[in-house]
Write a protein that holds these residues in place. Structure first.
Motif, PDB file in Angstrom:
ATOM      1  N   THR A  17       0.849  -1.186   0.000  1.00 10.33           N
ATOM      2  CA  THR A  17       0.000   0.000   0.000  1.00 10.33           C
ATOM      3  C   THR A  17       0.886   1.237   0.000  1.00 10.33           C
ATOM      4  O   THR A  17       2.109   1.132  -0.030  1.00 10.33           O
ATOM      5  CB  THR A  17      -0.907   0.025   1.248  1.00 10.33           C
ATOM      6  N   GLY A  18       0.263   2.406   0.043  1.00  6.36           N
ATOM      7  CA  GLY A  18       1.037   3.636   0.124  1.00  6.36           C
ATOM      8  C   GLY A  18       1.545   4.140  -1.210  1.00  6.36           C
ATOM      9  O   GLY A  18       2.536   4.870  -1.251  1.00  6.36           O
ATOM     10  N   TYR A  19       0.862   3.806  -2.296  1.00 12.40           N
ATOM     11  CA  TYR A  19       1.329   4.255  -3.603  1.00 12.40           C
ATOM     12  C   TYR A  19       1.246   5.774  -3.744  1.00 12.40           C
ATOM     13  O   TYR A  19       2.084   6.384  -4.406  1.00 12.40           O
ATOM     14  CB  TYR A  19       0.567   3.565  -4.735  1.00 12.40           C
ATOM     15  N   GLU A  20       0.270   6.401  -3.103  1.00 12.50           N
ATOM     16  CA  GLU A  20       0.184   7.865  -3.170  1.00 12.50           C
ATOM     17  C   GLU A  20       1.386   8.494  -2.476  1.00 12.50           C
ATOM     18  O   GLU A  20       2.001   9.435  -3.004  1.00 12.50           O
ATOM     19  CB  GLU A  20      -1.107   8.349  -2.496  1.00 12.50           C
ATOM     20  N   GLU A  21       1.719   7.994  -1.280  1.00 12.59           N
ATOM     21  CA  GLU A  21       2.869   8.515  -0.550  1.00 12.59           C
ATOM     22  C   GLU A  21       4.173   8.262  -1.311  1.00 12.59           C
ATOM     23  O   GLU A  21       5.044   9.138  -1.363  1.00 12.59           O
ATOM     24  CB  GLU A  21       2.942   7.879   0.840  1.00 12.59           C
ATOM     25  N   SER A  22       4.300   7.071  -1.892  1.00 13.76           N
ATOM     26  CA  SER A  22       5.533   6.757  -2.618  1.00 13.76           C
ATOM     27  C   SER A  22       5.706   7.651  -3.845  1.00 13.76           C
ATOM     28  O   SER A  22       6.794   8.181  -4.097  1.00 13.76           O
ATOM     29  CB  SER A  22       5.530   5.286  -3.046  1.00 13.76           C
ATOM     30  N   LEU A  23       4.655   7.837  -4.599  1.00 13.04           N
ATOM     31  CA  LEU A  23       4.754   8.620  -5.829  1.00 13.04           C
ATOM     32  C   LEU A  23       4.990  10.108  -5.561  1.00 13.04           C
ATOM     33  O   LEU A  23       5.479  10.820  -6.436  1.00 13.04           O
ATOM     34  CB  LEU A  23       3.496   8.431  -6.680  1.00 13.04           C
ATOM     35  N   THR A  24       4.655  10.574  -4.370  1.00 16.29           N
ATOM     36  CA  THR A  24       4.892  11.987  -4.030  1.00 16.29           C
ATOM     37  C   THR A  24       6.073  12.157  -3.085  1.00 16.29           C
ATOM     38  O   THR A  24       6.278  13.244  -2.534  1.00 16.29           O
ATOM     39  CB  THR A  24       3.627  12.613  -3.410  1.00 16.29           C
ATOM     40  N   ASP A  25       6.855  11.121  -2.886  1.00 17.34           N
ATOM     41  CA  ASP A  25       8.049  11.181  -2.037  1.00 17.34           C
ATOM     42  C   ASP A  25       9.197  11.793  -2.839  1.00 17.34           C
ATOM     43  O   ASP A  25       9.618  11.232  -3.855  1.00 17.34           O
ATOM     44  CB  ASP A  25       8.417   9.768  -1.569  1.00 17.34           C
TER      45      ASP A  25
ATOM     46  N   PHE B  83      -0.803  12.786   0.143  1.00 13.57           N
ATOM     47  CA  PHE B  83       0.413  13.129  -0.587  1.00 13.57           C
ATOM     48  C   PHE B  83       1.495  13.607   0.383  1.00 13.57           C
ATOM     49  O   PHE B  83       1.213  14.271   1.377  1.00 13.57           O
ATOM     50  CB  PHE B  83       0.157  14.233  -1.611  1.00 13.57           C
ATOM     51  N   GLU B  84       2.751  13.293   0.060  1.00 11.63           N
ATOM     52  CA  GLU B  84       3.890  13.727   0.867  1.00 11.63           C
ATOM     53  C   GLU B  84       4.524  15.022   0.357  1.00 11.63           C
ATOM     54  O   GLU B  84       5.373  15.600   1.025  1.00 11.63           O
ATOM     55  CB  GLU B  84       4.944  12.621   0.914  1.00 11.63           C
ATOM     56  N   SER B  85       4.130  15.466  -0.822  1.00 14.97           N
ATOM     57  CA  SER B  85       4.620  16.720  -1.380  1.00 14.97           C
ATOM     58  C   SER B  85       3.588  17.200  -2.394  1.00 14.97           C
ATOM     59  O   SER B  85       2.540  16.579  -2.566  1.00 14.97           O
ATOM     60  CB  SER B  85       5.994  16.529  -2.043  1.00 14.97           C
ATOM     61  N   GLU B  86       3.909  18.279  -3.075  1.00 13.16           N
ATOM     62  CA  GLU B  86       2.932  18.888  -3.978  1.00 13.16           C
ATOM     63  C   GLU B  86       2.904  18.267  -5.367  1.00 13.16           C
ATOM     64  O   GLU B  86       2.054  18.621  -6.179  1.00 13.16           O
ATOM     65  CB  GLU B  86       3.213  20.390  -4.092  1.00 13.16           C
ATOM     66  N   ARG B  87       3.826  17.350  -5.657  1.00 12.07           N
ATOM     67  CA  ARG B  87       3.842  16.786  -7.004  1.00 12.07           C
ATOM     68  C   ARG B  87       4.359  15.354  -6.993  1.00 12.07           C
ATOM     69  O   ARG B  87       4.907  14.876  -5.995  1.00 12.07           O
ATOM     70  CB  ARG B  87       4.715  17.634  -7.934  1.00 12.07           C
TER      71      ARG B  87
END
Length: 353
Positions: A35-43, A68-72
């Motif tokens: 899981t955590g694909y949103e966090e990974s892709l915005t890391d 999200f971990e960042s803006e992009r």
């Protein structure tokens, strides 16, 4: 429908399905997280890389910006066995190429056996294998991305108020948002500073602790951050996460090295040498500390013995190679932030105040 191609440095070309069109190149790496694909892709630590998901279905609980971990999106491209439409549309809107319907098991096995490697991707109706190979030919090794810090760091300093427990100077080398929130939730006020902040600029904030963030690339390219550690070592408590640990080690005379394929996922076991307790951790790094110099190794990776925690009692140094903020991942190591704030309280500087 085959309308995408992934060319690897070992000469192979995989046919795939285009989910988000475009051309890209970068270092091919993989994450084992379910899981955590949103966090990974915005890391931000995935900057200049091509991220492959080992879990076969990516997107099965949608896309929510609050995670999200960042803006992009930071990877140059994304690869999976299958992306849901939600994730594919998100990546297309972000202009990040995405491909699926290829054997990601073979790709992951190749990276584990041969190490992280350059790749090229071409996706879209007119894409050809030659296009993917052309991207591969232009790929740049991670150690050659000497300005990568500027790509992910805040251009200007800003402050996130959390309370009066401590004033934290967070040097942003690609910091995840959850690092900031983990500190503010504990009553700290966080000054997020550019990666190339000078000692004079840092002094203006009169911080209680110097904190080095995670980030992408070779720690040897973050000379300004090293200088900050050298300048304030022994004067301020120093903390670091992931890349931050590597920068701190280099600043005190230690050495870092490129790993074969790195640690990326949410199931990395770490053993604390004092308690002999093992915790599961979230990790995302391709470099590690080979020689900690005068720092004490307090935690190690169970799988390969690499340094996961460094301490120095006299200098008040506390670093971790993994991500204790745990987004995504297990919460076993959240206490790190409590330990950092406790170290601030115990420092002679704070006691004198």
């Amino acid at each position: 429908m085959t309308n995408a191609y992934v060319a690897l440095a070992d000469g192979r070309v995989f046919e795939a399905r285009c989910r988000a069109p475009g051309r890209a190149r970068g270092e091919l790496v993989f994450t084992t997280a379910y899981t955590g694909y949103e966090e990974s892709l915005t890391d931000p630590s995935y900057e200049e890389q091509v991220l492959t998901f080992s879990y076969p279905l990516v997107g099965n609980y949608g896309v929510r910006p609050e995670r999200f971990e960042s803006e992009r999106v930071h990877p140059n491209a994304a690869v999976a066995r299958e992306f849901t439409d939600d994730v594919a549309e998100w990546l297309a809107e972000a202009d990040v190429p995405a491909v699926d319907h290829l054997d990601t098991r073979e790709i992951v096995t190749s990276v584990r056996e041969e190490g992280a490697m350059a790749c090229g991707i071409a996706a879209g109706p007119e894409a050809t294998p030659a296009d993917a190979r052309a991207e591969l030919d232009d790929a740049v090794p991670m150690s050659d991305h000497t300005e990568i810090g500027a790509q992910v760091s805040t251009p200007e300093a800003y402050t996130v108020a959390g309370g009066d427990e401590a004033d934290v100077a967070l040097v942003d080398c690609g910091a995840k948002g959850s690092i900031v929130s983990s500190l503010t939730e504990r009553g700290a006020t966080v000054h997020v500073l550019p990666h190339d902040t000078t000692p004079a600029e840092l002094t203006d904030y009169d911080p209680d602790v110097l904190f080095l963030s995670n980030g992408p690339g070779d720690p040897a390219t973050y000379g300004a951050a090293e200088t900050l550690v050298s300048e304030f070592l022994g004067e301020l408590p120093v903390a670091g996460i992931c890349l931050g640990q590597q920068i701190v080690a280099r600043a005190v005379g230690g050495e870092t090295e490129k790993m074969a394929f790195g640690h990326r996922g949410v199931n990395q076991p770490v053993r604390d040498l004092e308690s002999d307790r093992v915790v599961m951790t979230t990790q995302n790094h391709g470099y590690s500390v080979a020689d900690p110099g005068p720092l004490e190794v307090t935690q190690v990776n169970v799988n390969d013995g690499t340094a996961e925690g460094l301490d120095h009692e006299e200098w008040n140094v506390l670093t971790r190679q993994y991500h204790p903020e745990a987004n995504p991942g297990p919460h076993d190591s959240l206490g790190f932030f409590d330990d950092v704030l406790a170290a601030v309280e115990a420092s002679p500087r704070v006691a004198a105040d």
